[in-house]
Scaffold this active site. Structure first.
Site, PDB file in Angstrom:
ATOM      1  N   LYS A  18      -1.550   5.111  20.498  1.00 46.96           N
ATOM      2  CA  LYS A  18      -0.473   4.444  19.755  1.00 46.96           C
ATOM      3  C   LYS A  18      -0.778   2.955  19.700  1.00 46.96           C
ATOM      4  O   LYS A  18      -1.381   2.400  20.627  1.00 46.96           O
ATOM      5  CB  LYS A  18       0.853   4.642  20.502  1.00 46.96           C
ATOM      6  CG  LYS A  18       2.059   4.446  19.642  1.00 46.96           C
ATOM      7  CD  LYS A  18       2.442   5.738  18.931  1.00 46.96           C
ATOM      8  CE  LYS A  18       3.633   5.541  18.030  1.00 46.96           C
ATOM      9  NZ  LYS A  18       4.056   6.780  17.388  1.00 46.96           N
ATOM     10  N   GLY A  60      22.461  12.398  11.688  1.00 51.12           N
ATOM     11  CA  GLY A  60      21.530  11.582  10.911  1.00 51.12           C
ATOM     12  C   GLY A  60      21.019  12.375   9.725  1.00 51.12           C
ATOM     13  O   GLY A  60      20.401  13.426   9.912  1.00 51.12           O
ATOM     14  N   VAL A  61      21.316  11.898   8.508  1.00 52.35           N
ATOM     15  CA  VAL A  61      20.776  12.589   7.324  1.00 52.35           C
ATOM     16  C   VAL A  61      19.884  11.628   6.554  1.00 52.35           C
ATOM     17  O   VAL A  61      20.185  11.207   5.440  1.00 52.35           O
ATOM     18  CB  VAL A  61      21.864  13.185   6.383  1.00 52.35           C
ATOM     19  CG1 VAL A  61      21.730  14.691   6.323  1.00 52.35           C
ATOM     20  CG2 VAL A  61      23.264  12.812   6.761  1.00 52.35           C
ATOM     21  N   GLY A  62      18.771  11.272   7.191  1.00 50.68           N
ATOM     22  CA  GLY A  62      17.807  10.357   6.583  1.00 50.68           C
ATOM     23  C   GLY A  62      16.679  11.106   5.895  1.00 50.68           C
ATOM     24  O   GLY A  62      16.876  12.220   5.373  1.00 50.68           O
ATOM     25  N   TYR A 114      17.566  15.051   5.377  1.00 50.54           N
ATOM     26  CA  TYR A 114      18.086  15.391   4.047  1.00 50.54           C
ATOM     27  C   TYR A 114      17.306  16.620   3.532  1.00 50.54           C
ATOM     28  O   TYR A 114      17.884  17.577   3.016  1.00 50.54           O
ATOM     29  CB  TYR A 114      17.958  14.209   3.066  1.00 50.54           C
ATOM     30  CG  TYR A 114      18.456  14.564   1.691  1.00 50.54           C
ATOM     31  CD1 TYR A 114      19.820  14.508   1.394  1.00 50.54           C
ATOM     32  CD2 TYR A 114      17.581  15.006   0.695  1.00 50.54           C
ATOM     33  CE1 TYR A 114      20.287  14.885   0.130  1.00 50.54           C
ATOM     34  CE2 TYR A 114      18.039  15.378  -0.557  1.00 50.54           C
ATOM     35  CZ  TYR A 114      19.390  15.308  -0.840  1.00 50.54           C
ATOM     36  OH  TYR A 114      19.862  15.688  -2.080  1.00 50.54           O
TER      37      TYR A 114
HETATM   38  P1  NAD Z   1      15.453   7.816   8.874  1.00 53.17           P
HETATM   39  O1  NAD Z   1      15.629   6.430   9.365  1.00 53.17           O
HETATM   40  O2  NAD Z   1      15.137   8.071   7.447  1.00 53.17           O
HETATM   41  O3  NAD Z   1      16.770   8.693   9.221  1.00 53.17           O
HETATM   42  C1  NAD Z   1      17.532   8.518  10.355  1.00 53.17           C
HETATM   43  C2  NAD Z   1      19.000   8.565   9.929  1.00 53.17           C
HETATM   44  O4  NAD Z   1      19.789   8.529  11.117  1.00 53.17           O
HETATM   45  C3  NAD Z   1      19.427   7.383   9.058  1.00 53.17           C
HETATM   46  O5  NAD Z   1      20.096   7.864   7.920  1.00 53.17           O
HETATM   47  C4  NAD Z   1      20.342   6.573   9.978  1.00 53.17           C
HETATM   48  O6  NAD Z   1      21.369   5.897   9.277  1.00 53.17           O
HETATM   49  C5  NAD Z   1      20.897   7.653  10.882  1.00 53.17           C
HETATM   50  N1  NAD Z   1      21.397   7.189  12.170  1.00 53.17           N
HETATM   51  C6  NAD Z   1      20.904   6.208  12.971  1.00 53.17           C
HETATM   52  N2  NAD Z   1      21.656   6.089  14.081  1.00 53.17           N
HETATM   53  C7  NAD Z   1      22.629   7.015  13.991  1.00 53.17           C
HETATM   54  C8  NAD Z   1      23.714   7.394  14.829  1.00 53.17           C
HETATM   55  N3  NAD Z   1      23.932   6.794  15.994  1.00 53.17           N
HETATM   56  N4  NAD Z   1      24.513   8.405  14.430  1.00 53.17           N
HETATM   57  C9  NAD Z   1      24.306   9.031  13.239  1.00 53.17           C
HETATM   58  N5  NAD Z   1      23.306   8.710  12.397  1.00 53.17           N
HETATM   59  C10 NAD Z   1      22.478   7.719  12.774  1.00 53.17           C
HETATM   60  O7  NAD Z   1      14.342   8.458   9.829  1.00 53.17           O
HETATM   61  P2  NAD Z   1      13.524   9.789   9.607  1.00 53.17           P
HETATM   62  O8  NAD Z   1      12.168   9.443   9.109  1.00 53.17           O
HETATM   63  O9  NAD Z   1      14.345  10.799   8.906  1.00 53.17           O
HETATM   64  O10 NAD Z   1      13.319  10.245  11.131  1.00 53.17           O
HETATM   65  C11 NAD Z   1      14.410  10.770  11.883  1.00 53.17           C
HETATM   66  C12 NAD Z   1      13.934  11.075  13.303  1.00 53.17           C
HETATM   67  O11 NAD Z   1      12.856  12.006  13.278  1.00 53.17           O
HETATM   68  C13 NAD Z   1      13.401   9.835  14.050  1.00 53.17           C
HETATM   69  O12 NAD Z   1      13.752   9.956  15.422  1.00 53.17           O
HETATM   70  C14 NAD Z   1      11.886   9.959  13.909  1.00 53.17           C
HETATM   71  O13 NAD Z   1      11.217   9.345  14.978  1.00 53.17           O
HETATM   72  C15 NAD Z   1      11.711  11.474  13.950  1.00 53.17           C
HETATM   73  N6  NAD Z   1      10.487  11.936  13.280  1.00 53.17           N
HETATM   74  C16 NAD Z   1      10.284  11.640  11.962  1.00 53.17           C
HETATM   75  C17 NAD Z   1       9.111  12.098  11.343  1.00 53.17           C
HETATM   76  C18 NAD Z   1       8.859  11.843   9.874  1.00 53.17           C
HETATM   77  O14 NAD Z   1       8.005  12.522   9.273  1.00 53.17           O
HETATM   78  N7  NAD Z   1       9.565  10.924   9.244  1.00 53.17           N
HETATM   79  C19 NAD Z   1       8.151  12.848  12.072  1.00 53.17           C
HETATM   80  C20 NAD Z   1       8.412  13.145  13.413  1.00 53.17           C
HETATM   81  C21 NAD Z   1       9.580  12.667  14.010  1.00 53.17           C
END
Ligand code: NAD
Length: 355
Positions: free
Chosen positions: A80, A180-182, A186
């Site tokens: 990392k 969390g619906v990011g 989503y």
């Molecule tokens: P993102 O930032 O797009 O989505 C996260 C969502 O969580 C956001 O909409 C944010 O507003 C919401 N959020 C933050 N704090 C919150 C809370 N306290 N309560 C409710 N909602 C809250 O991130 P992402 O890329 O969708 O990743 C989500 C998780 O998955 C992260 O922990 C990331 O490390 C993990 N992850 C992501 C990937 C990837 O391909 N993007 C791969 C492996 C792991």
């Protein structure tokens, strides 16, 4: 002190990178290359309280990647990069190209990729200085945004979790509570809603939760209420550390399966607490490994069908982990760690076979 910590958990190498002209201060940590070159993203944060905190973050994340990559069946080790402080916009190109030059000096022992605080654009800058980078723009032959593939992997893992807990892999009619619906979740909600899942969602970003409510007929609850809703499965898809002394007693679900990294505040204590409540925990780094599997496919010239097929392998990995957990009476987390360690041990033995 650093060597003592490195020795305790078998770290191979830590590289401190400093470039006075651009202000770059980065730590590249390589935990283990038994299986192959280390792969792990580049995290950029402005809020490290101290150098010590940044070093610890790099070390924990690098070690996590060793286990994630090993369990995912990849021939890659764990590493990392942590960058202390983002550059100004005017300084950005030189800053990240300087980092690219440092990565290049490792001659392929470490590949970087996107993580919190970095983007495809930043990976493109790094690529100007080194080929040892994944997650550049699609036009460069890369896999592009991994979120949909991560979501697909979680969907596969959730079906396996349902099979283990309810003896039925169908999710139809089940209720899933999503925190969390990011980007990732989503897409996950889209797959679940197609399967007839009842969704309960929350997000601190109202637009994100509203979109899920409208698009998937999901029920919205306030962020603090997501832990106590009645549901079959809880999918933490926002932050780390959310399974802890405060939240676990509130849970009324039968299983946990979601995308967030490091969901358990304390791995040992909180995986045991879940088990004591008879809640099945699908280890996060297995569940969310679709992202890294997809990214790693770039190293063979990216092929989406092949990547998808590899991600479907999460089903059998998780089945195996649940089997060991049941048979050996250990938590799924312990079983997953032993599974990853065993693969590293077995592969290092075959590496000893000389031509
Ligand atoms: P993102 O930032 O797009 O989505 C996260 C969502 O969580 C956001 O909409 C944010 O507003 C919401 N959020 C933050 N704090 C919150 C809370 N306290 N309560 C409710 N909602 C809250 O991130 P992402 O890329 O969708 O990743 C989500 C998780 O998955 C992260 O922990 C990331 O490390 C993990 N992850 C992501 C990937 C990837 O391909 N993007 C791969 C492996 C792991």
């Amino acid at each position: 002190m650093i060597f003592e910590t490195m020795e305790q958990k078998d770290y191979e190498q830590i590289v401190f990178c400093q470039d006075k002209a651009t202000g770059l201060k980065a730590i590249i940590c390589i935990h283990d290359t038994t299986l192959g070159p280390a792969l792990g993203g580049c995290r950029v944060r402005n809020d490290y309280a101290s150098e010590q905190e940044a070093i610890e973050d790099a070390m924990n994340l690098a070690r996590g990647m060793t286990y994630k990559n090993a369990a995912a069946g990849l021939d890659l080790g764990g590493g990392k990069t942590v960058v202390m402080g983002a550059p100004s916009k005017e300084n950005e190109e030189a800053f990240y190209r300087a980092l690219g030059r440092y990565i290049n000096t490792l001659n392929g022992r470490y590949y970087t990729a996107e993580d919190v605080g970095t983007s495809e654009y930043i990976m493109n800058l790094i690529y100007k200085e080194t080929p040892y980078v994944c997650g550049t723009s699609k036009s460069f032959g890369s896999a592009g945004n991994p979120s949909p593939m991560t979501a697909y992997g979680i969907y596969i893992a959730m079906k396996r979790t349902a099979k283990e807990k309810f003896d039925d892999e169908s999710l139809e009619g089940k209720t899933v509570a999503v925190q969390g619906v990011g980007h990732v979740s989503y897409e996950l909600c889209r797959l679940l809603s197609k399967d007839g899942v009842n969704l309960i969602v929350t997000d601190i970003n109202k637009d994100n939760s509203q979109r899920a409510v409208e698009d998937f007929d999901a029920q919205f609850v306030e962020p603090d209420d997501i832990f106590s809703v009645e549901a079959d499965i809880f999918a933490p898809c926002a932050l780390g550390g959310i399974l802890n002394d405060d939240t676990i007693p509130q849970l009324k679900v039968k299983a946990v399966c979601g995308s967030a990294n490091n969901q358990l505040k304390d791995e040992e204590t909180h995986s045991k607490m879940l088990e004591d409540k008879n809640i099945l925990y699908a280890p996060d780094y297995i569940v969310n490994s679709g992202g890294v599997i997809n990214t790693a496919d770039e190293l063979n010239g990216y092929n989406e069908d092949r990547a998808k097929e590899s991600i479907e392998g999460i089903d059998q990995v998780l089945k195996h982990i649940f089997d060991i957990s049941r048979e050996q009476n250990e938590t799924p987390l312990e079983a997953s760690q032993r599974f990853a360690e065993k693969r590293m041990e077995q592969m290092s033995r075959i590496h000893d076979i000389r031509k």
